[in-house]
Design a protein around this motif. Structure first.
Motif, PDB file in Angstrom:
ATOM      1  N   LEU A   1       0.828  -1.196   0.000  1.00 47.46           N
ATOM      2  CA  LEU A   1       0.000   0.000   0.000  1.00 47.46           C
ATOM      3  C   LEU A   1       0.867   1.251   0.000  1.00 47.46           C
ATOM      4  N   GLY A   2       1.936   1.242   0.805  1.00 51.37           N
ATOM      5  CA  GLY A   2       2.862   2.378   0.792  1.00 51.37           C
ATOM      6  C   GLY A   2       3.516   2.561  -0.558  1.00 51.37           C
ATOM      7  N   ALA A   3       3.912   1.432  -1.180  1.00 53.11           N
ATOM      8  CA  ALA A   3       4.529   1.511  -2.510  1.00 53.11           C
ATOM      9  C   ALA A   3       3.540   2.054  -3.542  1.00 53.11           C
TER      10      ALA A   3
ATOM     11  N   LEU B   1      -4.347  -8.153  -2.227  1.00 55.48           N
ATOM     12  CA  LEU B   1      -3.393  -7.489  -3.118  1.00 55.48           C
ATOM     13  C   LEU B   1      -4.052  -6.998  -4.404  1.00 55.48           C
ATOM     14  N   LEU B   2      -5.203  -7.582  -4.772  1.00 55.66           N
ATOM     15  CA  LEU B   2      -5.813  -7.242  -6.057  1.00 55.66           C
ATOM     16  C   LEU B   2      -6.166  -5.759  -6.184  1.00 55.66           C
ATOM     17  N   PRO B   3      -6.834  -5.134  -5.181  1.00 55.43           N
ATOM     18  CA  PRO B   3      -7.112  -3.699  -5.345  1.00 55.43           C
ATOM     19  C   PRO B   3      -5.850  -2.852  -5.419  1.00 55.43           C
ATOM     20  N   LEU B   4      -4.760  -3.285  -4.743  1.00 56.16           N
ATOM     21  CA  LEU B   4      -3.517  -2.528  -4.825  1.00 56.16           C
ATOM     22  C   LEU B   4      -2.916  -2.636  -6.213  1.00 56.16           C
TER      23      LEU B   4
ATOM     24  N   ALA C   1      -4.609  -3.138  -8.894  1.00 61.08           N
ATOM     25  CA  ALA C   1      -5.470  -2.332  -9.768  1.00 61.08           C
ATOM     26  C   ALA C   1      -5.100  -0.860  -9.677  1.00 61.08           C
ATOM     27  N   LEU C   2      -4.784  -0.384  -8.482  1.00 61.67           N
ATOM     28  CA  LEU C   2      -4.382   1.018  -8.305  1.00 61.67           C
ATOM     29  C   LEU C   2      -3.099   1.314  -9.068  1.00 61.67           C
ATOM     30  N   ILE C   3      -2.160   0.354  -9.067  1.00 64.20           N
ATOM     31  CA  ILE C   3      -0.872   0.571  -9.710  1.00 64.20           C
ATOM     32  C   ILE C   3      -0.971   0.434 -11.225  1.00 64.20           C
ATOM     33  N   LEU C   4      -1.745  -0.550 -11.697  1.00 64.64           N
ATOM     34  CA  LEU C   4      -1.733  -0.900 -13.117  1.00 64.64           C
ATOM     35  C   LEU C   4      -2.833  -0.222 -13.932  1.00 64.64           C
ATOM     36  N   VAL C   5      -3.933   0.151 -13.298  1.00 66.03           N
ATOM     37  CA  VAL C   5      -5.080   0.694 -14.037  1.00 66.03           C
ATOM     38  C   VAL C   5      -5.374   2.105 -13.547  1.00 66.03           C
TER      39      VAL C   5
END
Length: 241
Positions: free
Chosen positions: A4-6, A82-85, A87-91
């Motif tokens: 989440l921090g990353a 980890l999936l929503p994280l 999604a935040l990074i990739l989409v």
């Protein structure tokens, strides 16, 4: 915590955060990401030390010679967190557009002051809220008859009437509200909702009312319009200035 921090550091350092919060919150976002990563590393270090200490102590017995440890591994399904994280990074979600703008009333408010325009004879670049404030509340007097250049995205109401819109933020995208300018004059033959346009034109004394909240919607008489790419920051932050 580490991921989440990353994700927060990634969003804050790449401009992705502008789809969620206003630009002024970037330092707090980066600081939050750094604190979360530091907390995650400290937790790993603490757990490692505790496991080393427990590794040198005998296991408790139940009276029959059977030892019992204290390890309780987490269920594997927890990794789905980890999936929503990811999604935040990739989409990257799109910025709010015409659908939201037409279902919310204009947030235009009377400004404290309308300063003078920069000197010159060419079109003056103004934000949507700056032109709307000068037209609706200053009745065009502060525009001094100058042509203006305004950038925003298109929204078409149920009758096909075009508006140039910019969504304004108080804090984040969840509280975004539209500022609308009605367009008249020399418009492009094809108008596509959510397309970004740079419009050049002049003040029009005509003033409409938003059907959602009866707020003022000033008009802009268009002399030319050209499509432009989506700006780096799609939200307008000048409306509280």
């Amino acid at each position: 915590m580490f991921l989440l921090g990353a994700a927060l550091l990634h969003a804050g350092s790449t401009g992705l955060y502008l789809r969620y919060v206003k630009a002024g919150l970037q330092p707090l976002l980066l600081a939050s990401g750094a604190v979360l990563i530091a907390g995650a590393l400290a937790t790993v270090w603490y757990e490692h030390r505790r496991n080393r200490r427990q590794g040198h102590t005998p296991a408790e017995s139940d009276g029959h010679g059977h030892g019992h440890g204290h390890a309780h591994p987490e269920p594997r399904v927890s990794w789905l967190l980890l999936l929503p994280l990811l999604a935040l990074i990739l989409v990257a979600p799109p910025a709010l557009g015409s659908y939201s703008a037409l279902r919310s009333g204009t947030a235009l408010q009377k400004p404290y002051d309308l300063g003078p325009l920069p000197r010159g004879s060419g079109p003056v670049p103004l934000s949507v809220v700056d032109y709307a404030s000068r037209a609706a509340y200053g009745h065009g007097r502060s525009l001094d008859g100058r042509p203006v250049r305004v950038t925003g995205f298109l929204a078409l109401d149920g009758s096909g009437a075009p508006y140039l819109v910019r969504m304004a933020l108080n804090c984040c995208a969840a509280d975004a509200q539209p500022i609308k300018i009605a367009l008249t004059g020399q418009l492009p033959p094809v108008l596509r909702p959510d397309a970004w346009l740079q419009v050049t034109g002049s003040y029009s004394p005509r003033l409409g009312r938003d059907p959602v909240n009866n707020g003022p919607i000033p008009y802009l008489s268009v002399t030319s319009a050209q499509p432009v790419p989506v700006p780096h920051d799609p939200y307008d932050e000048t409306w509280n200035n």
